[in-house]
Design a protein around this motif. Structure first.
Motif, PDB file in Angstrom:
ATOM      1  N   UNK A 482     -34.378 -26.400 -33.962  1.00 43.94           N
ATOM      2  CA  UNK A 482     -33.283 -25.669 -33.321  1.00 43.94           C
ATOM      3  C   UNK A 482     -33.773 -24.916 -32.085  1.00 43.94           C
ATOM      4  N   UNK A 483     -34.963 -24.317 -32.159  1.00 43.68           N
ATOM      5  CA  UNK A 483     -35.458 -23.557 -31.010  1.00 43.68           C
ATOM      6  C   UNK A 483     -35.817 -24.488 -29.852  1.00 43.68           C
ATOM      7  N   UNK A 484     -36.481 -25.618 -30.150  1.00 51.36           N
ATOM      8  CA  UNK A 484     -36.829 -26.565 -29.083  1.00 51.36           C
ATOM      9  C   UNK A 484     -35.577 -27.144 -28.434  1.00 51.36           C
ATOM     10  N   UNK A 485     -34.539 -27.408 -29.228  1.00 54.74           N
ATOM     11  CA  UNK A 485     -33.290 -27.921 -28.655  1.00 54.74           C
ATOM     12  C   UNK A 485     -32.603 -26.864 -27.815  1.00 54.74           C
ATOM     13  N   UNK A 486     -32.697 -25.591 -28.229  1.00 56.71           N
ATOM     14  CA  UNK A 486     -32.166 -24.511 -27.385  1.00 56.71           C
ATOM     15  C   UNK A 486     -32.841 -24.511 -26.026  1.00 56.71           C
ATOM     16  N   UNK A 487     -34.135 -24.689 -26.019  1.00 51.32           N
ATOM     17  CA  UNK A 487     -34.858 -24.730 -24.747  1.00 51.32           C
ATOM     18  C   UNK A 487     -34.390 -25.890 -23.878  1.00 51.32           C
ATOM     19  N   UNK A 488     -34.127 -27.036 -24.484  1.00 56.01           N
ATOM     20  CA  UNK A 488     -33.693 -28.206 -23.727  1.00 56.01           C
ATOM     21  C   UNK A 488     -32.321 -27.996 -23.088  1.00 56.01           C
ATOM     22  N   UNK A 489     -31.504 -27.099 -23.683  1.00 56.46           N
ATOM     23  CA  UNK A 489     -30.150 -26.860 -23.169  1.00 56.46           C
ATOM     24  C   UNK A 489     -30.015 -25.489 -22.515  1.00 56.46           C
ATOM     25  N   UNK A 490     -31.139 -24.870 -22.153  1.00 61.22           N
ATOM     26  CA  UNK A 490     -31.128 -23.574 -21.458  1.00 61.22           C
ATOM     27  C   UNK A 490     -30.343 -22.519 -22.240  1.00 61.22           C
ATOM     28  N   UNK A 491     -30.614 -22.441 -23.534  1.00 63.49           N
ATOM     29  CA  UNK A 491     -29.992 -21.447 -24.414  1.00 63.49           C
ATOM     30  C   UNK A 491     -31.059 -20.464 -24.847  1.00 63.49           C
ATOM     31  N   UNK A 492     -30.722 -19.173 -24.831  1.00 66.61           N
ATOM     32  CA  UNK A 492     -31.646 -18.164 -25.336  1.00 66.61           C
ATOM     33  C   UNK A 492     -31.720 -18.296 -26.859  1.00 66.61           C
ATOM     34  N   UNK A 493     -32.890 -18.639 -27.429  1.00 66.33           N
ATOM     35  CA  UNK A 493     -32.965 -18.836 -28.886  1.00 66.33           C
ATOM     36  C   UNK A 493     -32.560 -17.606 -29.683  1.00 66.33           C
ATOM     37  N   UNK A 494     -32.883 -16.422 -29.198  1.00 63.05           N
ATOM     38  CA  UNK A 494     -32.543 -15.197 -29.928  1.00 63.05           C
ATOM     39  C   UNK A 494     -31.030 -15.021 -30.019  1.00 63.05           C
ATOM     40  N   UNK A 495     -30.340 -15.176 -28.892  1.00 64.22           N
ATOM     41  CA  UNK A 495     -28.875 -15.054 -28.897  1.00 64.22           C
ATOM     42  C   UNK A 495     -28.242 -16.101 -29.807  1.00 64.22           C
ATOM     43  N   UNK A 496     -28.772 -17.314 -29.761  1.00 62.90           N
ATOM     44  CA  UNK A 496     -28.235 -18.383 -30.611  1.00 62.90           C
ATOM     45  C   UNK A 496     -28.426 -18.059 -32.085  1.00 62.90           C
ATOM     46  N   UNK A 497     -29.607 -17.613 -32.477  1.00 64.23           N
ATOM     47  CA  UNK A 497     -29.875 -17.341 -33.889  1.00 64.23           C
ATOM     48  C   UNK A 497     -29.057 -16.161 -34.394  1.00 64.23           C
ATOM     49  N   UNK A 498     -28.909 -15.110 -33.579  1.00 66.14           N
ATOM     50  CA  UNK A 498     -28.074 -13.977 -33.992  1.00 66.14           C
ATOM     51  C   UNK A 498     -26.650 -14.433 -34.267  1.00 66.14           C
ATOM     52  N   UNK A 499     -26.141 -15.342 -33.465  1.00 65.77           N
ATOM     53  CA  UNK A 499     -24.770 -15.829 -33.644  1.00 65.77           C
ATOM     54  C   UNK A 499     -24.647 -16.723 -34.871  1.00 65.77           C
ATOM     55  N   UNK A 500     -25.467 -17.763 -34.975  1.00 65.29           N
ATOM     56  CA  UNK A 500     -25.252 -18.754 -36.028  1.00 65.29           C
ATOM     57  C   UNK A 500     -25.612 -18.202 -37.404  1.00 65.29           C
ATOM     58  N   UNK A 501     -26.545 -17.259 -37.489  1.00 61.25           N
ATOM     59  CA  UNK A 501     -26.854 -16.666 -38.788  1.00 61.25           C
ATOM     60  C   UNK A 501     -25.665 -15.899 -39.350  1.00 61.25           C
ATOM     61  N   UNK A 502     -24.842 -15.343 -38.471  1.00 58.14           N
ATOM     62  CA  UNK A 502     -23.617 -14.681 -38.919  1.00 58.14           C
ATOM     63  C   UNK A 502     -22.462 -15.657 -39.087  1.00 58.14           C
TER      64      UNK A 502
END
Length: 538
Positions: A482-502
């Motif tokens: 998930x983190x490597x794919x975030x990097x490939x799509x210019x997504x901040x991994x921290x922001x993504x994880x905070x969202x999807x965990x909730x």
């Protein structure tokens, strides 16, 4: 009759007096010595090749970039004498133009220019007193403006304790006592806020900080928690993300073009002081998604477990290195098997130490293939235009290369175990797979895009070294996917994880694919779920 032993070469007269049995015995001894010499020569070449490899790993450059020697006729800077006097060069008028301002990280120039995102980085304002107004009253001067400069600073830690105060009330009319429930965390009953959980995962898998180092940092900041609690917290959070990993793997399986590789990892105890050897099998899809599936070995059956056995899409291509298990899987499933030119090039690169001239010729021709790909990227050719350009420019070079390989084998001037012989045999056996990219414009020339994405595993391995259990290795694969794919799509991994965990607990299971980084960016990136800490910090 025994063979004559002599340290000197016999004269013709001495040799004429030898019996036929002596001559036969001498010829046999000479043949045995020649065979022994050949064996020693092969061993010497192999050991020399290994020595060069180890020397390059320890002291040399890891890059395989080929540096071409400069022309011997080209002089170095400063070799030409500077004349004492020379006529001024003729002047000419040029059209006026605007030059782009030079950028710098230093505070020179406009100190108020922003080098950060104001919406994400907290700013503390410090008022600087003007010494010129010391002793003056307010009616003796006037503030006519201000100048602003910024300086990057760092706090020793950014941990925050969220203190939830819940009032207990008693209604005067009914005498009923009530108190609101404590906010539920992403992990039931845990003291960790979602921001801490996301930061814990990001620090370990994105910035390669092992949990024991994070535990030390927590202690240095006055927070006392147990080390196993951090492990349990990480496992609990990653188990919530497993359905998203599965959905992303399904998306990759549906891709027409997939790239696959394998990289080792130590996971699970094999005995006192010993760890088992496992493998991550990273697979890269055509939508810029990657998944790291963990399996306990390198057997070919794990390829089917990762990619599945369902009928592939029409025209499906599997791009890999030369591992034979991939070819067997492609034949079984009806896939077109393409192979990587970077792996082929590496074998010739390793042969340079023993065969610099011929290995250099091979590298030069392979370099022309990559020059064609560079032109395609710069010209932004796609589809049929890319295919036509490859057939017109790369195919003749490729045919010349394989003709050169055949000519080298026909010359019979190489040892069977020579690294160059091994490299040429490698590419000749795989010619059909190496030519696939010519006719399919969407197939890359190599798996370098996959190699770049899987770099997070060896980088992390140098920090956290191993996984204590096979389950932990599986969770490492989920996090890195998930983190490597975030990097490939210019997504901040921290922001993504905070969202999807909730969001994972309230999102419909049938639409879990929307929570993969690629689709999350389309549906939720504009208004992600935040931690309570975010509202306080605003």
């Amino acid at each position: 009759m025994t063979t004559p032993v002599s340290l000197t070469v016999p004269t013709p007269a001495e040799a004429a007096r030898w019996a036929p049995e002596q001559i036969v015995a001498l010829a046999q001894a000479n043949a045995a010595a020649a065979r022994q010499l050949d064996a020693l020569q092969l061993e010497f070449q192999a050991m020399k090749h290994q020595l060069e490899w180890f020397r390059r790993q320890l002291f040399g450059a890891k890059s395989e970039k080929r540096i071409v020697d400069a022309s011997p006729h080209q002089m170095n800077l400063g070799e030409l004498p500077v004349p004492e006097s020379s006529p001024p060069p003729p002047a000419k008028d040029i059209a006026a133009h605007t030059r782009r301002a030079r950028t710098t990280d230093y505070a020179a120039g406009d100190a108020s220019a922003l080098f950060f995102d104001e919406a994400r980085v907290p700013v503390e304002t410090i008022a600087v007193a003007n010494p010129e107004i010391d002793g003056l009253t307010a009616d003796q001067f006037e503030v006519i403006g201000e100048k602003v400069s910024h300086r990057l600073a760092q706090r020793p830690g950014s941990y925050v304790i969220l203190k939830y105060v819940r009032p207990v009330i008693k209604r005067l009319d009914t005498q009923a006592i009530s108190c609101p429930a404590a906010p539920e965390g992403v992990i039931r009953g845990s003291r960790a806020d979602v921001s801490f959980v996301a930061g814990l995962i990001t620090d370990k898998f994105c910035y390669h900080q092992p949990l024991y180092r994070q535990h030390q940092r927590l202690g240095d900041n006055g927070i006392k928690v147990s080390r196993p609690w951090l492990t349990q917290l990480t496992h609990g959070a990653l188990s919530l993300l497993e359905p998203i990993f599965t959905a992303q793997l399904d998306s990759i399986r549906a891709s027409r073009i997939k790239a696959m590789d394998e990289t080792p990892i130590k996971a699970g105890r094999a005995g006192p002081g010993k760890m088992k050897g496992g493998y991550f099998w990273p697979v890269y899809g055509e939508r810029d998604e990657i998944c790291f599936a963990y399996h306990e070995g390198r057997s070919g059956k794990h390829i089917a477990q990762t990619l599945g056995t369902d009928p592939p899409p029409e025209g499906a291509v599997l791009l890999t290195d030369g591992y034979a298990a991939y070819e067997r899987y492609a034949e079984k499933c009806g896939l077109t098997h393409a192979q990587c030119w970077a792996h082929s090039r590496r074998k010739f690169f390793d042969a340079q130490a023993l065969e610099p001239e011929r290995a250099g010729q091979a590298l030069e021709m392979i370099g022309k293939l990559y020059a064609v790909e560079k032109h395609i990227r710069e010209a932004k050719l796609v589809g049929e235009a890319r295919r036509a350009h490859r057939l017109a420019q790369a195919k003749p070079v490729l045919q010349q290369f394989f003709a050169w390989v055949d000519a080298q084998f026909e010359s019979q001037g190489l040892l069977p175990s020579s690294p160059l012989t091994t490299a040429m045999a490698y590419v000749r056996e795989r010619r059909a797979a190496l030519e696939v990219y010519l006719s399919d414009p969407e197939v890359p020339i190599d798996t370098n895009h996959l190699e770049r994405a899987l770099r997070v595993v060896p980088m992390g391995r140098r920090n956290w070294l191993f996984c204590w259990t096979e389950v932990g290795a599986k969770y490492v694969g989920i996090a890195q996917s998930l983190i490597a794919t975030c990097r490939l799509h210019d997504i901040d991994p921290y922001t993504y994880l905070v969202d999807v965990l909730q969001r994972i607990g309230q999102h419909p299971a049938a639409n879990v694919a929307q929570l993969t980084p690629r689709l999350w960016k389309q549906h939720f990136a504009a208004n992600p779920l935040r931690s309570d800490l975010f509202e306080i910090s605003k």
